[in-house]
Design an enzyme around this catalytic site. Sequence first.
Site, PDB file in Angstrom:
ATOM      1  N   LYS A   6      -0.584   5.057   4.427  1.00 39.52           N
ATOM      2  CA  LYS A   6      -1.501   4.151   5.148  1.00 39.52           C
ATOM      3  C   LYS A   6      -1.003   3.955   6.571  1.00 39.52           C
ATOM      4  O   LYS A   6       0.192   3.725   6.790  1.00 39.52           O
ATOM      5  CB  LYS A   6      -1.599   2.807   4.419  1.00 39.52           C
ATOM      6  CG  LYS A   6      -2.609   1.862   5.054  1.00 39.52           C
ATOM      7  CD  LYS A   6      -2.968   0.726   4.130  1.00 39.52           C
ATOM      8  CE  LYS A   6      -3.926  -0.258   4.797  1.00 39.52           C
ATOM      9  NZ  LYS A   6      -5.212   0.361   5.136  1.00 39.52           N
TER      10      LYS A   6
ATOM     11  N   HIS B 228       0.834  -1.210   0.000  1.00 40.06           N
ATOM     12  CA  HIS B 228       0.000   0.000   0.000  1.00 40.06           C
ATOM     13  C   HIS B 228       0.865   1.255   0.000  1.00 40.06           C
ATOM     14  O   HIS B 228       2.030   1.214   0.390  1.00 40.06           O
ATOM     15  CB  HIS B 228      -0.921   0.038   1.226  1.00 40.06           C
ATOM     16  CG  HIS B 228      -2.165  -0.775   1.076  1.00 40.06           C
ATOM     17  ND1 HIS B 228      -2.199  -2.115   1.363  1.00 40.06           N
ATOM     18  CD2 HIS B 228      -3.411  -0.444   0.649  1.00 40.06           C
ATOM     19  CE1 HIS B 228      -3.422  -2.576   1.137  1.00 40.06           C
ATOM     20  NE2 HIS B 228      -4.181  -1.579   0.698  1.00 40.06           N
TER      21      HIS B 228
HETATM   22  P1  NAD Z   1      -7.732   9.728   5.263  1.00 44.56           P
HETATM   23  O1  NAD Z   1      -6.883   9.954   6.455  1.00 44.56           O
HETATM   24  O2  NAD Z   1      -7.381  10.376   3.974  1.00 44.56           O
HETATM   25  O3  NAD Z   1      -9.251  10.140   5.603  1.00 44.56           O
HETATM   26  C1  NAD Z   1      -9.881   9.957   6.845  1.00 44.56           C
HETATM   27  C2  NAD Z   1     -10.781  11.151   7.070  1.00 44.56           C
HETATM   28  O4  NAD Z   1     -11.586  10.930   8.229  1.00 44.56           O
HETATM   29  C3  NAD Z   1      -9.981  12.457   7.318  1.00 44.56           C
HETATM   30  O5  NAD Z   1     -10.514  13.492   6.509  1.00 44.56           O
HETATM   31  C4  NAD Z   1     -10.245  12.742   8.793  1.00 44.56           C
HETATM   32  O6  NAD Z   1     -10.229  14.131   9.082  1.00 44.56           O
HETATM   33  C5  NAD Z   1     -11.643  12.157   8.945  1.00 44.56           C
HETATM   34  N1  NAD Z   1     -11.990  11.908  10.344  1.00 44.56           N
HETATM   35  C6  NAD Z   1     -11.286  11.244  11.278  1.00 44.56           C
HETATM   36  N2  NAD Z   1     -11.945  11.259  12.462  1.00 44.56           N
HETATM   37  C7  NAD Z   1     -13.091  11.950  12.254  1.00 44.56           C
HETATM   38  C8  NAD Z   1     -14.194  12.314  13.081  1.00 44.56           C
HETATM   39  N3  NAD Z   1     -14.248  11.987  14.368  1.00 44.56           N
HETATM   40  N4  NAD Z   1     -15.196  13.025  12.528  1.00 44.56           N
HETATM   41  C9  NAD Z   1     -15.171  13.366  11.225  1.00 44.56           C
HETATM   42  N5  NAD Z   1     -14.151  13.072  10.384  1.00 44.56           N
HETATM   43  C10 NAD Z   1     -13.125  12.363  10.906  1.00 44.56           C
HETATM   44  O7  NAD Z   1      -7.800   8.146   5.085  1.00 44.56           O
HETATM   45  P2  NAD Z   1      -8.367   7.306   3.836  1.00 44.56           P
HETATM   46  O8  NAD Z   1      -7.240   6.876   2.963  1.00 44.56           O
HETATM   47  O9  NAD Z   1      -9.537   8.002   3.226  1.00 44.56           O
HETATM   48  O10 NAD Z   1      -8.845   5.985   4.573  1.00 44.56           O
HETATM   49  C11 NAD Z   1      -9.832   6.031   5.589  1.00 44.56           C
HETATM   50  C12 NAD Z   1     -10.098   4.621   6.075  1.00 44.56           C
HETATM   51  O11 NAD Z   1     -10.677   3.849   5.021  1.00 44.56           O
HETATM   52  C13 NAD Z   1      -8.815   3.861   6.484  1.00 44.56           C
HETATM   53  O12 NAD Z   1      -9.138   3.040   7.588  1.00 44.56           O
HETATM   54  C14 NAD Z   1      -8.517   3.020   5.255  1.00 44.56           C
HETATM   55  O13 NAD Z   1      -7.744   1.884   5.526  1.00 44.56           O
HETATM   56  C15 NAD Z   1      -9.911   2.659   4.844  1.00 44.56           C
HETATM   57  N6  NAD Z   1     -10.076   2.201   3.459  1.00 44.56           N
HETATM   58  C16 NAD Z   1     -11.002   1.238   3.265  1.00 44.56           C
HETATM   59  C17 NAD Z   1     -11.282   0.795   1.981  1.00 44.56           C
HETATM   60  C18 NAD Z   1     -12.393  -0.211   1.786  1.00 44.56           C
HETATM   61  O14 NAD Z   1     -12.679  -0.598   0.643  1.00 44.56           O
HETATM   62  N7  NAD Z   1     -13.070  -0.650   2.851  1.00 44.56           N
HETATM   63  C19 NAD Z   1     -10.584   1.316   0.891  1.00 44.56           C
HETATM   64  C20 NAD Z   1      -9.631   2.324   1.116  1.00 44.56           C
HETATM   65  C21 NAD Z   1      -9.385   2.772   2.426  1.00 44.56           C
END
Ligand code: NAD
Length: 268
Positions: A158, A154
Amino acid sequence: MRIAVLGCAGRMGRVNVGCILDDAELELVAGVQRPGHEALGRDLASLIGRPAIGVPVTDDVNAALAAADAAIDFTTPEASVAFARAAADAGTALVVGTTGLEAEHEAAIAEAARRVPVVAAPNMSRGVTLLNALVELVAGTLDDSFDVEIVELHHKRKVDAPSGTALGLAAAAAKGRGVRLADAIERARDGLTGARTAGRIGVAALRGGDAVGEHTVYFAGPGERLELVHRASDRSIFGRGAVAAARWTRGRAPGLYSMVDVLGLGDG
Ligand code: NAD
């Protein structure tokens, strides 16, 4: 159907906003960021360079959930637990894509799923959902003279390792073998580890560059090796899956569902 995006300014949040805007049958009604975030007050659509829709990013999660039929959450484990409780209180269906969930987070989300439909999956893509089914089948077909090893790559930003997808694939292999994942999993090896024990399920993580997500499951046997590989090249596969899951919750009874249910791949 009215949809809210939780963590809307994150990498995946922005993708989800775009996927919802592209779906004529869905209405993007709210986007939530944590208090103090610089995106608060900005228009949700202009956040991703689209024409404004008159919906500002908010930190009022309860109002956002009350306005929506379903919410899509890709944030952090702590935030996802709080959102799951709030969604259950609001009667709003929830799609949880957040990874790195520990048992206590999963328990809280399962508790919320007693009151509203929740789709949770560490990987929302069709390809990986199918890969899970294939891994379970292959692991159950080949005996443990075939060693199961999972390697994932990744992007360097991450924060959790191994990926939720890799752990999901390990769980699928354990299910196929009829063993408990906790008893079989062997995380990244280091030092004088000794020879490999039959039946273990190895998981290793690589981090670097901008790789969206790559997973290889090896079945390494005597004289032959089977490799099942998934490579994501565009985050929109996760967003499209999350949107499909949100649509699927419509009219659904409370419960904890996976992408296998959404894609109709289940054995039930
Ligand atoms: P990122 O850090 O870019 O985004 C996370 C967002 O959540 C940020 O904007 C942050 O400010 C916000 N956030 C955190 N706590 C918050 C709260 N209490 N209230 C409101 N907003 C809040 O991360 P990302 O790359 O977008 O990934 C997010 C999650 O999704 C990770 O756990 C990642 O592993 C997961 N993910 C899952 C899949 C899937 O298919 N299930 C795919 C990609 C990423």
